[in-house]
Scaffold this active site. Structure first.
Site, mmCIF file in Angstrom:
data_model
loop_
_atom_site.group_PDB
_atom_site.id
_atom_site.type_symbol
_atom_site.label_atom_id
_atom_site.label_comp_id
_atom_site.label_asym_id
_atom_site.label_seq_id
_atom_site.Cartn_x
_atom_site.Cartn_y
_atom_site.Cartn_z
ATOM 1 N N CYS A 47 -7.199 -6.805 -29.298
ATOM 2 C CA CYS A 47 -7.279 -8.272 -29.318
ATOM 3 C C CYS A 47 -7.172 -8.869 -27.913
ATOM 4 C CB CYS A 47 -6.169 -8.843 -30.194
ATOM 5 S SG CYS A 47 -6.195 -8.262 -31.896
ATOM 6 N N ARG A 74 8.172 11.954 -27.753
ATOM 7 C CA ARG A 74 8.862 11.755 -29.032
ATOM 8 C C ARG A 74 8.447 12.809 -30.059
ATOM 9 N NH1 ARG A 74 8.487 7.080 -26.330
ATOM 10 N NH2 ARG A 74 10.103 5.474 -26.632
ATOM 11 N N VAL A 84 -12.244 13.963 -34.816
ATOM 12 C CA VAL A 84 -12.258 14.630 -36.110
ATOM 13 C C VAL A 84 -13.654 14.472 -36.707
ATOM 14 C CG1 VAL A 84 -11.309 14.675 -38.439
ATOM 15 C CG2 VAL A 84 -9.798 14.292 -36.484
ATOM 16 N N TRP A 441 4.710 -37.701 -39.700
ATOM 17 C CA TRP A 441 4.091 -36.875 -40.727
ATOM 18 C C TRP A 441 3.208 -35.847 -40.030
ATOM 19 C CZ3 TRP A 441 4.578 -36.480 -45.966
ATOM 20 C CH2 TRP A 441 5.366 -37.442 -46.603
#
Length: 460
Positions: A47, A74, A84, A441
């Site tokens: 984005c 990690r 793939v 408003w």
């Protein structure tokens, strides 16, 4: 107990969020995680590409949330530039090809599989569409290729094909780089994610910004120069010179592998999943991100919405379930926000044509208000359109076009939609007020009052 094997196909938002969440819940000796990514980058913000191209942010490093090295630290075996090419569901394995190592192929087995293959830009089969100088914008690699073209170009004419989110954002980016920009759109108005009357406001604003916006025209091809590079875009109505062409025609789910493996796809070609993001009919396969269809909570239908917000949530849900926990993704209301220069554009819920397709009867209300108290410096016009179901008054959708402070007001409506509120109930919402931020408003509440009146006038 044997170590389970998790394979993740796709190394961006959904895939790596799933891998990371699963790793938090399961240790390496309990769950071995292997992820494959065909590109050069992982865990990045697609984005942000228009803002990188436009010079608002540095890139690509600034757009990467977590590098491949950080994932590997990690205990996630992330293999970059590895594609793939086949899913063998019967044997529980995937075939891969190394893109930078002579195309070497191999098989990797899995006990659990996550498909996060994303989406691919729509690229019509037109003459010259693959010529140098014609760019789609979906990955960081795409962004870098476009910047290379812009840096090498001596001309300053750009044509953007398509006036959806990517199209208008790229038009702004090119304007900021000093290009003369023409946007070509097949529909009657830009932003087909809005109703035509709201799209007309965007059209008027874009023309006022110096962006030539030609609607109702069909692109027929791209002309090339003697070197084979793009030099113009042709339409049924004329020819538009271009030193660079950007395709902003939207995306479609990248489900080629899934389709070949016989997995269930929806009307848009996206994978179909249950609330746990498990592929329907499969016990050990999950899918998330831009390759899936999601439940629209307003219409009750599935739809394809390619957004990073959804992809990250999908990944968290998948990772929790793969890792032995429990989570669900209940659906969406279709909220999106964008901008072109200082014009903010937002929608949530259903458009008129979407409500009609869902068999809903509705009323509409459109108001023009201001983003601040009218007497406060900087007050600017804002248009709000609201759809409400006849008889019940249930909110069905909201569209907003305006300047500063307009776009994020759509979040009010997104919450109301998720809660199933009526427009009458919305009028009593206790929203924040001060003259620098809104009139007494708020424009959304003004639209709700008008919609509530339309519901009462329509009767049953």
């Amino acid at each position: 107990m044997a170590t389970e094997r998790l394979v993740v196909v796709g190394g961006d938002a959904a895939g790596m969020a799933a891998a990371s969440q699963a790793r938090r819940l399961r240790k390496p000796d309990e769950l071995a995680i292997t992820a494959f990514e065909r590109g050069h980058f992982t865990s990045y913000s697609a984005c942000g590409i228009p803002y990188w191209v436009g010079g608002d942010v540095d890139g690509p490093d600034a757009l990467i949330a977590r590098t491949a090295e950080e994932h590997r630290a990690r205990d996630i075996d992330l293999r970059m530039r590895t594609e793939v090419t086949e899913l063998d569901l019967d044997r529980g394995r995937v075939r891969t090809r190394e893109l930078d190592n002579g195309g070497r192929e191999s098989w990797t087995g899995f006990d659990k599989l996550v498909l996060a293959t994303g989406a691919r830009p729509r690229r019509p089969g037109l003459p010259g569409i693959d010529a140098p100088g014609v760019h789609g914008v979906q990955t960081l690699d795409d962004g870098q290729a476009l910047l290379d073209t812009l840096d090498a170009s001596s001309g300053r004419r750009a044509v953007v094909v398509g006036a959806g989110y990517i199209g208008v954002e790229m038009a702004e980016a090119l304007i900021r780089r000093g290009y003369e920009v023409t946007v070509l759109e097949q529909s009657a108005q830009p932003m087909s994610t809005l109703d035509p009357d709201m799209g007309a406001l965007v059209h008027e604003a874009m023309c006022g910004m110096g962006i030539e916006t030609v609607c109702g025209t069909t692109v027929t091809g791209v002309l090339t120069d003697t070197a084979g590079r793009a030099r113009a875009v042709t339409t049924e109505d004329g020819e538009y010179p271009a030193d660079v062409v950007v395709l902003g025609l939207g995306v479609r789910p990248e489900t080629t592998l899934a389709a070949a493996a016989g997995l269930p796809l929806g009307e848009s070609g996206g994978l179909l999943t249950d609330l746990a993001m498990r592929v329907r009919g499969q016990d050990h396969i999950w899918a998330g991100g831009d390759c899936v269809e999601v439940l629209d909570l307003v219409s009750g239908r599935t739809r394809h919405i390619a957004l990073g917000t959804h992809a990250n949530k999908h990944g968290q849900v998948i990772g929790a379930n793969v890792g032995g926990g429990y989570a669900t993704f209940p659906g969406v209301v279709g909220t999106a926000v964008s901008k072109v220069c200082d014009l903010e554009i937002a929608r949530t819920g259903l458009l008129e044509r979407e409500a009609l397709a869902a068999g809903l009867r509705f009323v509409t209300a459109t108001v023009e208000a201001t983003n601040r108290a009218g007497y406060y410096p900087g007050a600017r016009p804002m248009h709000v359109k609201m759809l409400a179901e006849r008889r019940t008054g249930r909110l069905l959708g909201v569209q907003i076009v305006g300047r500063e402070g307009a776009g994020k007001r759509v979040d009010i409506a997104a919450v109301a939609l998720t809660a199933g509120m009526t427009v009458e109930r919305m009028t009593a919402l206790d929203l924040g007020y001060a003259p620098p931020f809104s009139p007494v408003w708020d424009p959304v509440l003004v639209a709700a009052r008008k919609a509530a009146g339309a519901v009462r006038a329509a009767g049953a």
